[in-house]
Design a protein around this motif. Structure first.
Motif, PDB file in Angstrom:
ATOM      1  N   LYS A  10      42.818 -25.960  -6.903  1.00 39.59           N
ATOM      2  CA  LYS A  10      42.479 -25.494  -5.562  1.00 39.59           C
ATOM      3  C   LYS A  10      43.414 -26.122  -4.539  1.00 39.59           C
ATOM      4  CE  LYS A  10      38.188 -24.848  -4.195  1.00 39.59           C
ATOM      5  NZ  LYS A  10      36.806 -25.054  -3.667  1.00 39.59           N
ATOM      6  N   LEU A  11      43.997 -25.274  -3.715  1.00 34.11           N
ATOM      7  CA  LEU A  11      44.893 -25.733  -2.662  1.00 34.11           C
ATOM      8  C   LEU A  11      44.096 -26.075  -1.410  1.00 34.11           C
ATOM      9  CD1 LEU A  11      47.843 -26.160  -1.761  1.00 34.11           C
ATOM     10  CD2 LEU A  11      47.867 -23.749  -1.059  1.00 34.11           C
ATOM     11  N   SER A  12      43.192 -25.170  -1.020  1.00 33.39           N
ATOM     12  CA  SER A  12      42.372 -25.405   0.168  1.00 33.39           C
ATOM     13  C   SER A  12      41.316 -24.322   0.291  1.00 33.39           C
ATOM     14  CB  SER A  12      43.240 -25.397   1.430  1.00 33.39           C
ATOM     15  OG  SER A  12      42.449 -25.557   2.600  1.00 33.39           O
ATOM     16  N   ASP A  13      40.194 -24.667   0.906  1.00 31.16           N
ATOM     17  CA  ASP A  13      39.275 -23.655   1.403  1.00 31.16           C
ATOM     18  C   ASP A  13      39.790 -23.189   2.764  1.00 31.16           C
ATOM     19  OD1 ASP A  13      37.514 -23.861  -0.770  1.00 31.16           O
ATOM     20  OD2 ASP A  13      36.376 -25.465   0.190  1.00 31.16           O
ATOM     21  N   TYR A  14      39.336 -22.002   3.182  1.00 33.30           N
ATOM     22  CA  TYR A  14      39.657 -21.537   4.529  1.00 33.30           C
ATOM     23  C   TYR A  14      38.514 -20.676   5.043  1.00 33.30           C
ATOM     24  CZ  TYR A  14      41.137 -17.035   2.478  1.00 33.30           C
ATOM     25  OH  TYR A  14      41.183 -15.837   1.809  1.00 33.30           O
ATOM     26  N   ILE A  61      50.995 -19.077   7.927  1.00 37.80           N
ATOM     27  CA  ILE A  61      51.015 -20.518   7.633  1.00 37.80           C
ATOM     28  C   ILE A  61      52.355 -20.946   7.039  1.00 37.80           C
ATOM     29  CG2 ILE A  61      49.979 -22.391   6.298  1.00 37.80           C
ATOM     30  CD1 ILE A  61      48.161 -21.479   8.521  1.00 37.80           C
ATOM     31  N   VAL A  62      52.807 -20.261   5.986  1.00 36.50           N
ATOM     32  CA  VAL A  62      53.981 -20.723   5.251  1.00 36.50           C
ATOM     33  C   VAL A  62      55.289 -20.343   5.939  1.00 36.50           C
ATOM     34  CG1 VAL A  62      55.232 -20.598   3.057  1.00 36.50           C
ATOM     35  CG2 VAL A  62      52.730 -20.719   3.072  1.00 36.50           C
ATOM     36  N   ALA A  63      55.450 -19.071   6.284  1.00 39.40           N
ATOM     37  CA  ALA A  63      56.733 -18.614   6.845  1.00 39.40           C
ATOM     38  C   ALA A  63      57.157 -19.377   8.100  1.00 39.40           C
ATOM     39  CB  ALA A  63      56.679 -17.107   7.126  1.00 39.40           C
ATOM     40  N   PRO A  64      56.262 -19.637   9.059  1.00 39.85           N
ATOM     41  CA  PRO A  64      56.707 -20.360  10.261  1.00 39.85           C
ATOM     42  C   PRO A  64      57.174 -21.790   9.982  1.00 39.85           C
ATOM     43  CG  PRO A  64      54.635 -19.218  10.672  1.00 39.85           C
ATOM     44  CD  PRO A  64      54.868 -19.167   9.193  1.00 39.85           C
ATOM     45  N   ALA A  65      56.714 -22.365   8.869  1.00 44.56           N
ATOM     46  CA  ALA A  65      57.060 -23.758   8.559  1.00 44.56           C
ATOM     47  C   ALA A  65      58.168 -23.885   7.528  1.00 44.56           C
ATOM     48  CB  ALA A  65      55.806 -24.496   8.055  1.00 44.56           C
ATOM     49  N   LEU A  66      58.611 -22.774   6.951  1.00 38.89           N
ATOM     50  CA  LEU A  66      59.507 -22.824   5.788  1.00 38.89           C
ATOM     51  C   LEU A  66      60.884 -23.402   6.117  1.00 38.89           C
ATOM     52  CD1 LEU A  66      59.413 -22.082   2.778  1.00 38.89           C
ATOM     53  CD2 LEU A  66      60.409 -19.872   3.378  1.00 38.89           C
ATOM     54  N   LEU A 104      54.230 -27.747  -0.001  1.00 37.68           N
ATOM     55  CA  LEU A 104      53.117 -26.874   0.376  1.00 37.68           C
ATOM     56  C   LEU A 104      51.820 -27.664   0.520  1.00 37.68           C
ATOM     57  CD1 LEU A 104      52.171 -23.987   0.906  1.00 37.68           C
ATOM     58  CD2 LEU A 104      51.736 -23.755  -1.547  1.00 37.68           C
ATOM     59  N   THR A 105      51.598 -28.611  -0.376  1.00 37.88           N
ATOM     60  CA  THR A 105      50.392 -29.437  -0.283  1.00 37.88           C
ATOM     61  C   THR A 105      50.375 -30.228   1.012  1.00 37.88           C
ATOM     62  OG1 THR A 105      50.282 -29.613  -2.697  1.00 37.88           O
ATOM     63  CG2 THR A 105      49.060 -31.253  -1.429  1.00 37.88           C
ATOM     64  N   ALA A 106      51.525 -30.771   1.394  1.00 35.44           N
ATOM     65  CA  ALA A 106      51.616 -31.510   2.654  1.00 35.44           C
ATOM     66  C   ALA A 106      51.414 -30.575   3.847  1.00 35.44           C
ATOM     67  CB  ALA A 106      52.965 -32.216   2.752  1.00 35.44           C
ATOM     68  N   LEU A 107      51.970 -29.365   3.776  1.00 33.27           N
ATOM     69  CA  LEU A 107      51.798 -28.389   4.866  1.00 33.27           C
ATOM     70  C   LEU A 107      50.325 -28.044   5.048  1.00 33.27           C
ATOM     71  CD1 LEU A 107      52.856 -26.268   6.914  1.00 33.27           C
ATOM     72  CD2 LEU A 107      53.070 -24.685   4.976  1.00 33.27           C
ATOM     73  N   VAL A 108      49.637 -27.777   3.956  1.00 35.13           N
ATOM     74  CA  VAL A 108      48.221 -27.416   4.034  1.00 35.13           C
ATOM     75  C   VAL A 108      47.399 -28.571   4.607  1.00 35.13           C
ATOM     76  CG1 VAL A 108      46.190 -26.948   2.598  1.00 35.13           C
ATOM     77  CG2 VAL A 108      48.293 -25.635   2.264  1.00 35.13           C
TER      78      VAL A 108
END
Length: 298
Positions: free
Chosen positions: A158-162, A107-112, A284-288
């Motif tokens: 909490k950032l997100s459930d998955y 999730i994070v690395a491809p968008a960084l 990160l919040t916007a990415l999630v």
């Protein structure tokens, strides 16, 4: 007394946070001999023993604990000064983020790229591994963990459930058969999962949640290694949907057996307002939010 060298204090903080000379040296990009020399110099100047040597590494003495509080205040002040000085040219400094291996890699690395291009003066350390660095010990500026910390000087939300579920290849299922209910997973199937005594978080115990007494017989401490084994037709295993649904070679097994977990965003209460920390939290919040469909597919 000879003037204190800020590098000596930085070495002291690094060892206090890492608990080992070698880990502190790696974090600072120097060798352990240099770290040891700086500590000895600092102890000579202060006239106090700051660490005790144990089998596990370096443990702060009472004098070391007292110094740590003072030096961390200095470190925070230095960070604020650096940010004010850099205000005209954008955020600068080093930002260390600790993430679970799957979330960090998929999730994070491809968008960084977007974040680092927007903040060219910022050095970003993305620690995506089996285990977490601790914001409460100042090992990381931010961490995305699998549970909310129960103690420590941190701020967590909490950032997100998955979602997670079972996956396998069509080739494996054509050879071994498609299980129609959870109990059939224990009947002639190879199960891929974590190594029980190397679990770094209890939230990673998945199989028993699907069916009591299910155990993996092909195991790895790495979710990426588990994914590669499942994708190679080794067996059936639990993957986050943001991994399993992305791989065209995988199909869900028992798709109604879905597991839900949560990601928590954790920062230290004394540094959560630093510009670099705020900037990454917002990004990160916007990415999630954009990736919600991958994290929680219908």
């Amino acid at each position: 007394m000879q003037a204190n060298d800020w590098n000596d204090f930085q070495a002291f903080i690094a060892v206090a946070r890492a608990g080992q000379l070698a880990r502190a040296a790696a974090a600072m990009g120097v060798d352990a001999t240099t770290i040891g020399r700086r500590l000895r110099r600092l102890e000579t100047r202060t006239g106090a023993t700051l660490f005790e040597q144990t089998r596990e590494g370096q443990v702060l003495t009472e004098a070391g604990e007292a110094m740590l509080a003072e030096v961390e205040a200095m470190d925070q002040a230095a960070s604020r000064i650096a940010e004010h000085a850099a205000a005209g040219g954008g955020i600068a400094g080093t930002l260390r983020i600790s993430l679970s291996e799957g979330f960090g890699s998929w999730i994070v690395a491809p968008a960084l790229r977007d974040f680092v291009e927007a903040n060219p003066r910022l050095v970003v350390d993305l620690v995506a591994s089996s285990g977490f660095l601790s914001p409460s010990k100042r090992e990381a500026d931010l961490a995305v963990t699998l549970s909310r910390p129960r103690a420590g000087p941190v701020i967590a939300g909490k950032l997100s459930d998955y979602s997670l579920r079972l996956y396998a290849t069509r080739g494996y299922l054509s050879q071994k058969g498609l299980p129609g209910r959870p109990a059939e997973l224990a009947q002639g199937h190879r199960l891929v999962g974590y190594i029980p005594d190397l679990l770094y978080a209890p939230e990673l115990r998945y199989l028993a949640e699907i069916e009591t007494d299910l155990t993996a017989n092909v195991r790895s401490s790495s979710i990426n290694a588990q994914h590669r084994m499942i994708a190679a037709g080794t067996g059936i295993g639990v993957l986050p949907c943001f991994i399993g649904d992305t791989d065209k070679w995988l199909v869900p097994v028992l798709p109604d057996q879905r597991i839900t977990r949560s990601f928590w965003l954790v920062t230290h209460k004394d540094t959560h307002n630093l510009a670099r920390v705020r900037a990454f939290k917002e990004w990160l919040t916007a990415l999630v939010a954009r990736e919600r469909g991958r994290l929680l597919p219908r």
